[in-house]
Design a protein around this motif. Sequence first.
Motif, short mmCIF file in Angstrom:
data_model
loop_
_atom_site.label_atom_id
_atom_site.label_comp_id
_atom_site.label_asym_id
_atom_site.label_seq_id
_atom_site.Cartn_x
_atom_site.Cartn_y
_atom_site.Cartn_z
N GLU A 22 41.81 34.60 45.40
CA GLU A 22 41.13 34.73 44.11
C GLU A 22 41.91 33.98 43.03
O GLU A 22 41.32 33.34 42.15
N ARG A 25 41.08 30.39 43.20
CA ARG A 25 39.76 30.14 42.61
C ARG A 25 39.87 30.07 41.09
O ARG A 25 39.25 29.21 40.44
N GLN A 26 40.66 30.96 40.50
CA GLN A 26 40.83 30.94 39.05
C GLN A 26 41.62 29.72 38.60
O GLN A 26 41.38 29.20 37.50
N ASP A 29 39.07 27.10 38.23
CA ASP A 29 38.14 27.31 37.11
C ASP A 29 38.83 27.24 35.75
O ASP A 29 38.26 26.70 34.79
N GLU A 30 40.04 27.80 35.67
CA GLU A 30 40.67 27.98 34.36
C GLU A 30 41.98 27.22 34.18
O GLU A 30 42.43 27.02 33.07
N ALA A 39 42.80 39.67 35.43
CA ALA A 39 41.54 39.02 35.76
C ALA A 39 41.35 38.96 37.28
O ALA A 39 40.24 39.15 37.79
N VAL A 40 42.43 38.69 38.01
CA VAL A 40 42.35 38.67 39.47
C VAL A 40 41.97 40.05 39.99
O VAL A 40 41.09 40.20 40.85
N ARG A 42 40.40 42.43 38.42
CA ARG A 42 39.01 42.73 38.06
C ARG A 42 38.03 42.09 39.03
O ARG A 42 37.07 42.74 39.47
N GLU A 43 38.25 40.84 39.39
CA GLU A 43 37.34 40.15 40.30
C GLU A 43 37.37 40.75 41.70
O GLU A 43 36.38 40.70 42.42
N LEU A 44 38.51 41.32 42.08
CA LEU A 44 38.62 41.92 43.41
C LEU A 44 38.23 43.40 43.42
O LEU A 44 38.25 44.03 44.48
N GLY A 45 37.90 43.94 42.25
CA GLY A 45 37.54 45.34 42.18
C GLY A 45 38.73 46.27 42.33
O GLY A 45 38.59 47.42 42.75
#
Length: 250
Positions: A22, A25-26, A29-30, A39-40, A42-45
């Motif tokens: 993840e 991936r960020q 993107d960023e 943020a990582v 959050r994306e992974l739950g």
Amino acid sequence: MSSTHGARARARIEVTAAIKEEARRQLADEGAAKLSLRAVARELGMASSAIYRYFPNRDDLLTALIIDAYDSIGEAAEAARDAAADAGPIERWTTVCERLRGWALEHPHEYALIYGTPVPGYTAPATTVPPAARGAMVAIGILRDAHQGLGLARPVLPDELRPEAVRMAATVAPDLPPEVVATMLATWAQLFGLIGFEVFGQFNRVVEDRDIFFRHAVRQLAHTVGLVYPQQGPAAGRTAPGVGVITTPG
């Protein structure tokens, strides 16, 4: 008890891999400067507090990604060297350089992480040094094989640079002539300059046939560093522009 411990270890490996995936991936993107553990998570739950059990802070996660990237490009260089084991030194050099370029084009964001703009506020720890050296050690190994075989052309070295070249050789490759080591380090930087220009779009609307251009450029770099002999046959009397007297092992 051991079964439970093994399951926990496997789960930790899987979660660590998911976090890093993840994060990559960020990065795409960023960019690395905006990488965030929250943020990582959050994306992974995951709960924000949970991710810190794997990576205490952002820099630890960045270091893990950097080591992975260096190891990956180093493995690519080693595999290319091994695949060309029966070829001569110039062909092995070219094969390794082309694979480094291929890896960079396949992993542009990871390439940018290790060879692009430094991440503000981040200082790489010493643990990144051995992985970072893997690719260079492949190139030095090719030069070492050539030096012990047909020989190398000794590049011209200014007198004022010799003390520094001797120091570098003692640190990096004491069995190679200082002229070769100093030129190798400069050539290695030029190689990644070529690759970086392509990855970051500097060749757009300038270089069209980049495969041929790159192959020509890295062969010229091979000559610069002293790999001037033919792939097979005697090595008598061959020199390259800009290099000095032919030297043989010893």
